[in-house]
Design a protein around this motif. Structure first.
Motif, PDB file in Angstrom:
ATOM      1  N   GLU A  73       3.937  -0.753  -3.985  1.00 53.34           N
ATOM      2  CA  GLU A  73       3.650  -1.863  -3.072  1.00 53.34           C
ATOM      3  C   GLU A  73       2.245  -1.649  -2.485  1.00 53.34           C
ATOM      4  OE1 GLU A  73       4.343  -1.485   0.930  1.00 53.34           O
ATOM      5  OE2 GLU A  73       3.443   0.338   0.174  1.00 53.34           O
ATOM      6  N   THR A 107       1.048  -6.018  -9.961  1.00 48.84           N
ATOM      7  CA  THR A 107       1.356  -7.027  -8.948  1.00 48.84           C
ATOM      8  C   THR A 107       1.733  -8.354  -9.609  1.00 48.84           C
ATOM      9  OG1 THR A 107      -0.192  -6.002  -7.423  1.00 48.84           O
ATOM     10  CG2 THR A 107       0.423  -8.285  -6.987  1.00 48.84           C
ATOM     11  N   ALA A 137       6.363  -5.992  -6.893  1.00 48.66           N
ATOM     12  CA  ALA A 137       5.761  -4.823  -7.544  1.00 48.66           C
ATOM     13  C   ALA A 137       6.516  -4.629  -8.859  1.00 48.66           C
ATOM     14  CB  ALA A 137       5.876  -3.592  -6.653  1.00 48.66           C
ATOM     15  N   GLU A 163       9.056  -2.265   0.141  1.00 51.62           N
ATOM     16  CA  GLU A 163       8.353  -2.198   1.415  1.00 51.62           C
ATOM     17  C   GLU A 163       8.459  -0.820   2.060  1.00 51.62           C
ATOM     18  OE1 GLU A 163       6.114  -4.400   4.403  1.00 51.62           O
ATOM     19  OE2 GLU A 163       6.673  -4.790   2.330  1.00 51.62           O
ATOM     20  N   SER A 223      11.430 -12.334  -3.700  1.00 52.62           N
ATOM     21  CA  SER A 223      10.845 -12.101  -2.384  1.00 52.62           C
ATOM     22  C   SER A 223      10.757 -13.390  -1.570  1.00 52.62           C
ATOM     23  CB  SER A 223       9.437 -11.514  -2.549  1.00 52.62           C
ATOM     24  OG  SER A 223       8.786 -11.440  -1.316  1.00 52.62           O
ATOM     25  N   VAL A 227       6.883  -7.300   0.136  1.00 53.31           N
ATOM     26  CA  VAL A 227       6.730  -6.710  -1.181  1.00 53.31           C
ATOM     27  C   VAL A 227       8.039  -6.036  -1.572  1.00 53.31           C
ATOM     28  CG1 VAL A 227       5.442  -5.060  -2.564  1.00 53.31           C
ATOM     29  CG2 VAL A 227       4.316  -6.248  -0.687  1.00 53.31           C
TER      30      VAL A 227
END
Length: 338
Positions: A73, A107, A137, A163, A223, A227
């Motif tokens: 992340e 990403t 991610a 996260e 999401s 992240v």
């Protein structure tokens, strides 16, 4: 005199010296003969193996496989490592051998595709409005050996990180590692590792459940605010994560599983096959299920580790990162001593 004594001792040990030389010749004769070595890196497509001209019907294929790493992340934490698989298998002259090398996770905004080799993508509202810190991610892709387009050896890709302290599961082994949290909380948000028969379950309890892994492919990460990690590719992919309904608590993806065949027609059991230090299948194992013929596996490992201490490992391969590193495959055509 000292010289005379030395001469006599030399005669006395003459039989020992000859015996010592004989066993050196024996050891040389028993040494494996590597006829050809080929190294494969990520290209984004299947690569066809060219056989050397000096092989015979006793030549085997020794294989070292590293899966790709999962993406971190944005703080630079959390991606899982690719897995490692090693074995010696028998090959036939009529068969086509292909190589798949997994791509490192990266990403993924919105519903973008995952890494080559089955890394999970983004789903739902992943990376809403392309916000810098709202994305999936991506999990790393699997690496594999194919005979006549059937995967016979696989090293799984690592799951994407989540996260803050959410850790993507390492790929590889018979079961990829689950995504997790360093403090052990909210594990339901994390994807599970792929197995020998099913993809890892997606994370639950957030805005939208994460996607489950499937054959070869990691599950999508879904999401809303933060992240979170998608699943790694594998024989079966790891599950994608779910995003918490509270901030800064999104899950990580599960690692994809490896594959080293079956025992007869039975699925191998346990989380790994062999270890960093030990091999399974010292006595060759027969697989009557993966191909239409019997396939032999010898000196096998399938582990949840990138095995960076391996003498053939190339620094950086399969390591997680914001742009994670790709996998690698090395093959040797070898005539075994035993």
């Amino acid at each position: 005199s000292a010289g005379t004594k030395d001469f006599i001792l030399g005669k006395e040990y003459d039989g020992y010296i000859k015996n010592f030389k004989f066993w050196n010749y024996v050891k040389e004769f028993l040494r494996d003969v590597i006829l050809d070595e080929q190294i494969f890196y990520y290209t984004g497509a299947l690569q066809i193996v060219t056989r050397p001209t000096n092989i015979s019907n006793k030549t085997k294929l020794r294989v070292y496989i590293w899966g790709a790493g999962g993406a971190h992340e944005w703080r630079g934490n959390g991606g899982g490592y690719g897995g490692f698989t090693e074995s010696i298998i028998d090959i036939q002259s009529s068969e086509t051998i292909k190589i798949l090398v997994g791509q490192g996770g990266t990403t993924i905004y919105n519903s973008g595709a995952g890494a080559y080799g089955g890394g999970g993508g983004g789903g739902g509202t992943a990376g809403q409005q392309n916000h810098t810190y709202h994305y999936a991610a991506g999990g790393g892709g699997r690496s594999a050996i194919l005979i006549d387009d059937i995967e016979v050896l696989v090293a799984g890709g690592g799951g994407g990180g989540g996260e803050i302290s959410r850790q993507g599961g390492n790929g590889g082994g018979l079961i990829g590692k689950d995504g997790t949290n360093n403090d052990g909380s909210a594990l339901n948000l994390c994807g599970k590792g792929g197995t020998q028969t099913n993809g890892g379950a997606g994370g639950t309890g957030g805005w939208v459940n994460g996607g489950s892994g499937s054959k070869n492919n990691g599950g999508t990460a879904r999401s809303y605010l933060d992240v979170l990690g998608s699943g790694g590719g594998g024989y079966y992919g790891g599950g994608g994560a779910s995003d918490s309904t509270t901030d800064a608590n999104a899950g990580a993806g599960g690692g994809g599983s490896g594959y080293v065949g079956k025992n007869g027609t039975s699925v191998l059991s346990g989380s790994e096959w062999g270890s960093l230090e030990t091999y399974e299948d010292i006595v060759p194992r027969l697989d009557n299920s993966t191909l239409s013929r019997t396939l032999t596996y010898k000196n096998t490992k399938c582990i949840q580790s990138i095995n960076s201490s391996h003498p053939k490992y190339v620094s950086g391969i399969g390591i997680p990162g914001y742009q994670a590193n790709n996998g690698m495959v090395i093959i040797e055509f070898v005539n075994l001593s035993t």
